[in-house]
Write a protein that holds these residues in place. Sequence first.
Motif, PDB file in Angstrom:
ATOM      1  N   LYS A 193       1.203  10.002   8.107  1.00 39.53           N
ATOM      2  CA  LYS A 193       0.041  10.605   7.571  1.00 39.53           C
ATOM      3  C   LYS A 193      -0.135  12.068   7.624  1.00 39.53           C
ATOM      4  O   LYS A 193      -1.210  12.650   7.140  1.00 39.53           O
ATOM      5  N   TYR A 247       0.774  -1.206   0.031  1.00 43.69           N
ATOM      6  CA  TYR A 247      -0.017   0.066   0.186  1.00 43.69           C
ATOM      7  C   TYR A 247       0.830   1.271   0.039  1.00 43.69           C
ATOM      8  O   TYR A 247       1.965   1.263   0.314  1.00 43.69           O
ATOM      9  N   VAL A 248       0.467   2.445  -0.253  1.00 39.95           N
ATOM     10  CA  VAL A 248       0.920   3.757  -0.202  1.00 39.95           C
ATOM     11  C   VAL A 248       0.271   4.555   0.486  1.00 39.95           C
ATOM     12  O   VAL A 248      -1.235   4.560   0.285  1.00 39.95           O
ATOM     13  N   VAL A 249       0.465   5.610   1.266  1.00 38.76           N
ATOM     14  CA  VAL A 249       0.055   6.624   1.794  1.00 38.76           C
ATOM     15  C   VAL A 249       0.435   7.990   1.197  1.00 38.76           C
ATOM     16  O   VAL A 249       1.730   8.145   1.584  1.00 38.76           O
ATOM     17  N   ILE A 250      -0.392   8.872   0.858  1.00 42.20           N
ATOM     18  CA  ILE A 250      -0.009  10.098   0.094  1.00 42.20           C
ATOM     19  C   ILE A 250      -0.897  11.045   0.731  1.00 42.20           C
ATOM     20  O   ILE A 250      -2.115  10.930   0.920  1.00 42.20           O
ATOM     21  N   ASP A 251      -0.255  11.726   1.530  1.00 44.66           N
ATOM     22  CA  ASP A 251      -0.722  12.890   2.235  1.00 44.66           C
ATOM     23  C   ASP A 251      -1.744  12.459   3.089  1.00 44.66           C
ATOM     24  O   ASP A 251      -2.873  13.136   3.204  1.00 44.66           O
ATOM     25  N   GLY A 252      -1.634  11.243   3.874  1.00 44.84           N
ATOM     26  CA  GLY A 252      -2.396  10.888   4.574  1.00 44.84           C
ATOM     27  C   GLY A 252      -3.534   9.789   4.329  1.00 44.84           C
ATOM     28  O   GLY A 252      -4.328   9.190   4.985  1.00 44.84           O
ATOM     29  N   MET A 277       4.360   7.404   1.989  1.00 43.17           N
ATOM     30  CA  MET A 277       4.851   6.158   2.673  1.00 43.17           C
ATOM     31  C   MET A 277       4.496   5.085   1.840  1.00 43.17           C
ATOM     32  O   MET A 277       3.341   4.702   1.364  1.00 43.17           O
TER      33      MET A 277
END
Lengths: 140, 154
Positions: B41, A101-106, B47
């Motif tokens: 976040k 997975y990727v988290v971009i800007d939360g 990430m």
Amino acid sequence: MNKDELLRKYFEGETTAEEERLLRDYARRDDAPASLADCRPMFAYFDGEISRMEAVEPRRQPWKRMRRFAAAACLIPAALAGAWLAYRQAATDPCLCSSGYVVIDGQCYADTDRARTLALEALQEVATPLETLLPDGDFF
Amino acid sequence: MKHVKFTTLLLILLCLPTAAGGATEMQKELKIHDVFRQYWKKKNVTMVELSREMLDTYSLAHYRSITIKGYPEALTLVRRCLAADQEGAKKIKEVTDGGEVVSAYYQLPGETADVNRFILFKVGAHGEITLVYIEGAIDGDDLITILFTKQVYK
């Protein structure tokens, strides 16, 4: 309160446990009034049931009765601890169910292709200065 | 027999959180994970996390990277974490600028002898931070292949 009044209360369901015990005692007597004597078989049946239950009850050992409470006492903290750990893990790893997975800007995206691409970009980013500064490849 | 089963079940249930907690702690023993925890976040932060299923071909167990832009204070945290994590490292390579680490490579021992953990770090020209954590049954040479092979993960 006379016996007939007590009996009426009994059938109305208004008697206390003590009054019911008194009624059963009166009914057992030989001089019991006819109204109570008629109820003798019913009281005898209830007395029998009470005796039977009292005979069964002592057989249950105290630890067996406590077992359910002990299990609940153990399981509730265990469940809470599990929930707390899951929460703590979730706070760190936002897309627990995804293999990539990727988290971009939360915002979390369980998009494995995008995750692969961005992982590669990050790797190339950290690899580049080492490659440039140490071109003989002997940097590890 | 029934009692034995009940006791066994109870013990398993009681041990599960402890075991889970232990496993979690193993993953978090490096200080750099504080950076992931604090910044994952936030805005302008990317990430990425890849698990064993996606990395098994390369004998990797875990990949995690974070790119942080616009948080100069994060650089202080990262450098502090790197300084703490490099203790006990098998190999250390650092590039410094003005006495500050601007890119780094650390190879650390893993949970077992064949497992290594790697930390890779770089600060870009505009202060953007890239931090990568890799864990797996690979050595430095294997990592070179991964780093410089553009077809990786396919």
